[in-house]
Write an enzyme that holds these catalytic residues in place. Structure first.
Site, PDB file in Angstrom:
ATOM      1  N   TYR A   1     -10.625  -1.931   6.008  1.00  0.00           N
ATOM      2  CA  TYR A   1     -10.170  -0.551   6.164  1.00  0.00           C
ATOM      3  C   TYR A   1     -10.029  -0.158   7.634  1.00  0.00           C
ATOM      4  O   TYR A   1      -9.287   0.765   7.962  1.00  0.00           O
ATOM      5  CB  TYR A   1     -11.150   0.413   5.495  1.00  0.00           C
ATOM      6  CG  TYR A   1     -11.122   0.410   3.987  1.00  0.00           C
ATOM      7  CD1 TYR A   1     -10.264  -0.418   3.271  1.00  0.00           C
ATOM      8  CD2 TYR A   1     -11.962   1.243   3.264  1.00  0.00           C
ATOM      9  CE1 TYR A   1     -10.247  -0.413   1.884  1.00  0.00           C
ATOM     10  CE2 TYR A   1     -11.957   1.266   1.875  1.00  0.00           C
ATOM     11  CZ  TYR A   1     -11.100   0.430   1.192  1.00  0.00           C
ATOM     12  OH  TYR A   1     -11.099   0.448  -0.180  1.00  0.00           O
TER      13      TYR A   1
ATOM     14  N   TYR B   1       0.863  -1.183   0.000  1.00  0.00           N
ATOM     15  CA  TYR B   1       0.000   0.000   0.000  1.00  0.00           C
ATOM     16  C   TYR B   1       0.896   1.228   0.000  1.00  0.00           C
ATOM     17  O   TYR B   1       1.621   1.479   0.966  1.00  0.00           O
ATOM     18  CB  TYR B   1      -0.902  -0.001   1.236  1.00  0.00           C
ATOM     19  CG  TYR B   1      -2.036   1.013   1.173  1.00  0.00           C
ATOM     20  CD1 TYR B   1      -3.260   0.664   0.634  1.00  0.00           C
ATOM     21  CD2 TYR B   1      -1.869   2.307   1.652  1.00  0.00           C
ATOM     22  CE1 TYR B   1      -4.298   1.576   0.572  1.00  0.00           C
ATOM     23  CE2 TYR B   1      -2.901   3.229   1.588  1.00  0.00           C
ATOM     24  CZ  TYR B   1      -4.119   2.854   1.052  1.00  0.00           C
ATOM     25  OH  TYR B   1      -5.155   3.771   0.987  1.00  0.00           O
TER      26      TYR B   1
END
Length: 429
Positions: free
Chosen positions: A412, A320
């Site tokens: 998330y 990420y």
């Protein structure tokens, strides 16, 4: 012969021959505005074209169309004398029948739409584009639940304007997505390929997204802390390999899969280590090993990511990445993103909460990975060439076997569970 001169850099010139200007130093990100000065020397006349260069946001293909329209050449965008007048079918954007002959309206690649021409079917040697044309036509009719697409007119048969409009939009979308796919694969630095797919709607590539392979630090933030030492192992892992020097467990087993619990950090060998690129403790730094597809979801979640290869449990899938910003800046941006209904902020709170990764405008494939309360990816903190605990790299590993074609997701809210996971991991040790 005409001469183009860049007033900012007097050593840059463009020689113009036969009425065609050919640039040797401009990029597709630049375009020139010029004035032409005539200088008479005896019986001969010379033209001096003085050019001013400004940033240009026009697409590569738009510049090609401008060049062909003005009969100019420019090597940096692929327009030379040999292909200035070449014609290649980009897509088909119309259909009619006249006196028993079928015609298709052709958009020529690298040429403006004003040069589109009607060509008889027998002259077209592009079976895939013909198939796309009719597939798009049938798709529109199926969705709109209309009757026949062909209506009789005075001069024969032609498609309804609404059908033509849809076909053209689909063709332009297909071209735009193909260009985007090529751009992503040019910029990536990992082994796996990136595909792009949209069979759901007319959405094209995101307009304000820039692909990067690693963190993009904001001014004043250093994501490389100047590490100057590494392990001396010739065959990792050894007794004093990087993880053990950091007081941590080696993260991978002999199959290069994770063997540590969530919440524990990963310390990989760095650029100063004696071991080579095949070291079993170099996994995340090699990048995504799998071919992935950015696809349009059919349930209103926008873009998503699916794997094109099967993935085993505890395997590294992707990193990420994004802009590294301060928590204060993240708070400001977060309010804007909340109003837009987007969330790309990932707090780097392994040791503190000073920094955040923002993947909204700058990121990689992970930008498009959706949330799930039952994800197949798990987040881990990774340290390689930066041992600053405030700035870990974020890696996503598989939590179970993942089939080819399956969508990839992560939680998330996982960043809010770090402390609990870390406490449990310490107890486990």
């Amino acid at each position: 012969m005409d001469l183009w001169s860049d007033p900012v850099n007097s050593s840059s010139y463009v020689l113009q021959s036969g009425g065609l200007g050919e640039s040797e130093h401009k990029s597709s990100a630049e375009f020139s505005f010029s004035t032409q000065l005539r200088h008479e020397m005896g019986k001969e006349s010379y033209f001096l074209i003085v050019a001013w260069y400004v940033p240009c946001l026009a697409a590569h293909e738009t510049l090609q169309e401008l060049c062909r329209k003005e009969n100019l050449t420019c090597k940096s965008i692929g327009i030379a004398n040999r292909n200035l007048k070449s014609y290649e079918v980009e897509y088909l954007c119309g259909y009619k029948v006249e006196e028993g002959t079928e015609y298709y309206l052709v958009k020529w690649k690298g040429w403006p739409e004003s040069t589109n021409t009607w060509e008889p079917l027998e002259n077209l040697k592009c079976p895939l584009l013909l198939q796309n044309f009719h597939n798009d036509q049938n798709e529109y009719l199926s969705r709109a639940k209309q009757g026949k697409a062909l209506i009789t007119r005075k001069h024969g048969k032609a498609l309804k304007p609404a059908v033509v409009d849809y076909i053209v939009k689909k063709a332009k979308q297909r071209v735009a997505l193909q260009r985007w796919k090529e751009e992503l694969n040019r910029k990536k630095n990992h082994k796996g390929m990136i595909l792009v797919e949209n069979t759901v709607d007319l959405e094209g590539p995101p307009l304000d997204f820039y692909y990067i392979n690693e963190y993009k630090p904001a001014p004043g933030i250093n994501v490389i802390n100047g590490i100057t030492t590494g392990c001396e192992c010739s065959d990792c892992p050894a007794e004093k390999c990087c993880p053990k020097e950091a007081g941590c467990l080696l993260a991978y087993n002999k199959y290069r899969q994770l063997k540590i619990q969530p919440g524990l950090p990963i310390y990989e060998c760095n650029s100063f280590c004696r071991c080579g690129p095949d070291c079993p403790n170099r996994i995340v730094q090699k990048g995504t090993p799998y071919s992935l597809c950015i696809f349009r979801t059919n349930n209103g979640r926008g873009w998503g990511v699916k794997t094109l290869q099967k993935i085993k449990t505890n395997s590294f899938v992707m990193e990420y990445v994004g802009e590294v910003i301060t928590s204060e800046e993240a708070e400001r941006r977060g309010q804007l993103y909340d109003n837009q209904g987007n969330t790309y902020l990932f707090d780097l709170d392994y040791d503190s909460d000073e920094f955040t990764v923002d993947a909204a405008r700058y990121g990689n494939v992970s930008h498009f990975v959706n949330h799930s309360c039952d994800p197949n990816l798990q987040v881990f903190n990774v340290f390689i060439d930066n041992l600053d605990l405030r700035l870990p790299r974020i890696a996503l590993f598989s939590t179970r076997p993942i089939k080819a074609g399956e969508e990839l997701t992560f939680d998330y809210q996982m960043k809010e569970k770090w402390n609990l996971l870390l406490q449990q991991a310490i107890i486990y040790i």
